[in-house]
Design a protein around this motif. Structure first.
Motif, mmCIF file in Angstrom:
data_model
loop_
_atom_site.group_PDB
_atom_site.id
_atom_site.type_symbol
_atom_site.label_atom_id
_atom_site.label_comp_id
_atom_site.label_asym_id
_atom_site.label_seq_id
_atom_site.Cartn_x
_atom_site.Cartn_y
_atom_site.Cartn_z
ATOM 1 N N ALA A 155 0.833 -1.202 0.000
ATOM 2 C CA ALA A 155 0.000 0.000 0.000
ATOM 3 C C ALA A 155 0.872 1.258 0.000
ATOM 4 O O ALA A 155 0.558 2.238 -0.676
ATOM 5 N N ALA A 156 1.970 1.235 0.746
ATOM 6 C CA ALA A 156 2.864 2.394 0.784
ATOM 7 C C ALA A 156 3.452 2.680 -0.594
ATOM 8 O O ALA A 156 3.557 3.845 -1.010
ATOM 9 N N GLN A 157 3.842 1.652 -1.304
ATOM 10 C CA GLN A 157 4.411 1.839 -2.639
ATOM 11 C C GLN A 157 3.375 2.388 -3.615
ATOM 12 O O GLN A 157 3.698 3.230 -4.454
ATOM 13 N N LEU A 158 2.129 1.928 -3.503
ATOM 14 C CA LEU A 158 1.089 2.449 -4.383
ATOM 15 C C LEU A 158 0.771 3.905 -4.064
ATOM 16 O O LEU A 158 0.555 4.711 -4.979
ATOM 17 N N LEU A 159 0.755 4.256 -2.782
ATOM 18 C CA LEU A 159 0.505 5.650 -2.418
ATOM 19 C C LEU A 159 1.597 6.571 -2.973
ATOM 20 O O LEU A 159 1.331 7.717 -3.337
ATOM 21 N N GLU A 160 2.803 6.073 -3.030
ATOM 22 C CA GLU A 160 3.908 6.865 -3.565
ATOM 23 C C GLU A 160 3.807 7.002 -5.084
ATOM 24 O O GLU A 160 4.209 8.016 -5.657
ATOM 25 N N ARG A 161 3.219 5.998 -5.724
ATOM 26 C CA ARG A 161 3.182 5.926 -7.185
ATOM 27 C C ARG A 161 1.994 6.672 -7.783
ATOM 28 O O ARG A 161 2.102 7.277 -8.844
ATOM 29 N N TRP A 162 0.843 6.616 -7.134
ATOM 30 C CA TRP A 162 -0.376 7.170 -7.705
ATOM 31 C C TRP A 162 -0.377 8.695 -7.721
ATOM 32 O O TRP A 162 0.145 9.337 -6.803
ATOM 33 N N SER A 163 -0.999 9.255 -8.744
ATOM 34 C CA SER A 163 -1.298 10.686 -8.737
ATOM 35 C C SER A 163 -2.492 10.920 -7.818
ATOM 36 O O SER A 163 -3.182 9.983 -7.415
#
Length: 329
Positions: A155-163
């Motif tokens: 989840a942390a990696q997706l939060l960093e990746r998403w606009s």
């Protein structure tokens, strides 16, 4: 249902509960699933093994259960708990995603099965284990992967990746969150966010205190669904079950939020993911499943009191129809 019956329903789960997880609506699940005591059944989300233990007790000695779970910790708990059934060949465990049900059955050489159980919730162990990152009530890394050994993004990696726009869409679609855009902007401005407590603090700054708990539940639900591709997996397993459950066999689904329950209800009613009725020349509804629960079965007050996490559970049961032709309606 009488008060005595409700009490018996709550009591039915007690022998099958464990520190790992307490199974929900255990008696109704087993009664709804088993049509042939000597048959082969799939517990596609075996978790702590509570439903599987109850199912094995209800089956004849030649009956067997195939237990599937993404989480290696869940499978290890079941190996410890139900080792005798495994040794006797009555329980076979497979680590995998239930979306791959047909591939798993092909690998095992199993053509048809007598029923499938889908318990779509998060186990008590996963919620209580801070290192898994599923709960905003425990401090831990923002992980949320059902299989923590998988290479998939946390989840942390997706939060960093998403606009901000992409995150808002996730919160709206999977959390049905009305403040999705406001929350998404605040979360993106606060990046990097790597722990559950950091995310919870951002959310609490955006929403009124009286709404914080429910908003956090929706945010964490949305992220968990996205991390694990849960709704797409559900749709795939519903189609796979239609191909593999024998005529007269059963599909039993426990869902815990409306996104899951709506998909299940629509699929069982119409037999397709679009939720559109398909009729033959005579106007008869074509569908492969006959719903046996007009309305979803809910836990009794006694069961919710004993296991508060059962509160949101909805149970639906359907029977496979041989010719996929139903009544005119």
């Amino acid at each position: 249902m009488s008060a005595q019956q409700k009490h018996r329903g709550a009591e039915a789960a007690r022998p099958y509960g464990s520190p790992y997880h307490v199974p929900v609506l255990c008696q109704a699940v087993v009664e709804g699933l088993v049509t042939d005591p000597a048959g082969c059944y799939v517990d596609a989300t075996i978790g702590g093994g509570g439903h599987a233990a109850a199912l094995l007790n209800a089956l004849a000695p030649q009956g067997r259960v195939i237990g599937i779970d993404r989480d290696p910790e869940a499978l290890e708990a079941v190996r410890h708990r139900l080792g005798d059934a495994i040794a006797a060949g009555r329980l076979l465990l497979v680590q995998g995603n239930f979306a791959d049900l047909e591939t798993i059955l092909n690998r095992l050489g199993v053509e048809q099965i007598d029923g499938v159980l889908l318990d779509l919730g998060v186990s008590s162990h996963q919620l209580d284990e801070a290192l898994r990152g599923f709960s905003f009530q425990a401090a831990g890394p923002l992980d949320m992967r059902m299989d923590p050994t998988s290479p998939g993004p946390t989840a942390a990696q997706l939060l960093e990746r998403w606009s901000a726009h992409e995150l808002a869409e996730v919160l709206r679609r999977y959390g049905e969150e009305r403040r999705a855009h406001k929350l998404a902007r605040a979360i993106c401005q606060a990046r990097p966010i790597t722990t559950t407590t950091e995310l919870a603090e951002v959310v609490r700054r955006v929403v009124p205190a009286r709404e914080a708990t429910k908003t956090l539940a929706r945010v964490f639900q949305a992220l968990r669904i996205a991390v694990n591709d849960e709704l797409q997996a559900l749709e795939r397993v519903l189609v796979a079950a239609t191909r593999r459950v024998r005529p007269g066999g059963r599909l039993v689904v426990l869902s815990y939020h409306s996104l899951e329950d709506r998909r299940v209800k629509r699929f069982l009613r119409y037999g397709n993911l679009a939720g559109e009725p398909v009729r033959d020349f005579y106007g008869r509804l074509l569908r492969p499943w006959r719903p046996l629960t007009r309305r979803a079965i809910r836990p009794s007050d006694d069961e919710v009191e004993a296991n508060p996490r059962a509160r949101s559970a909805r149970l639906r049961i359907a029977e496979r129809i041989a010719e996929a032709v139903s009544e005119t309606s």
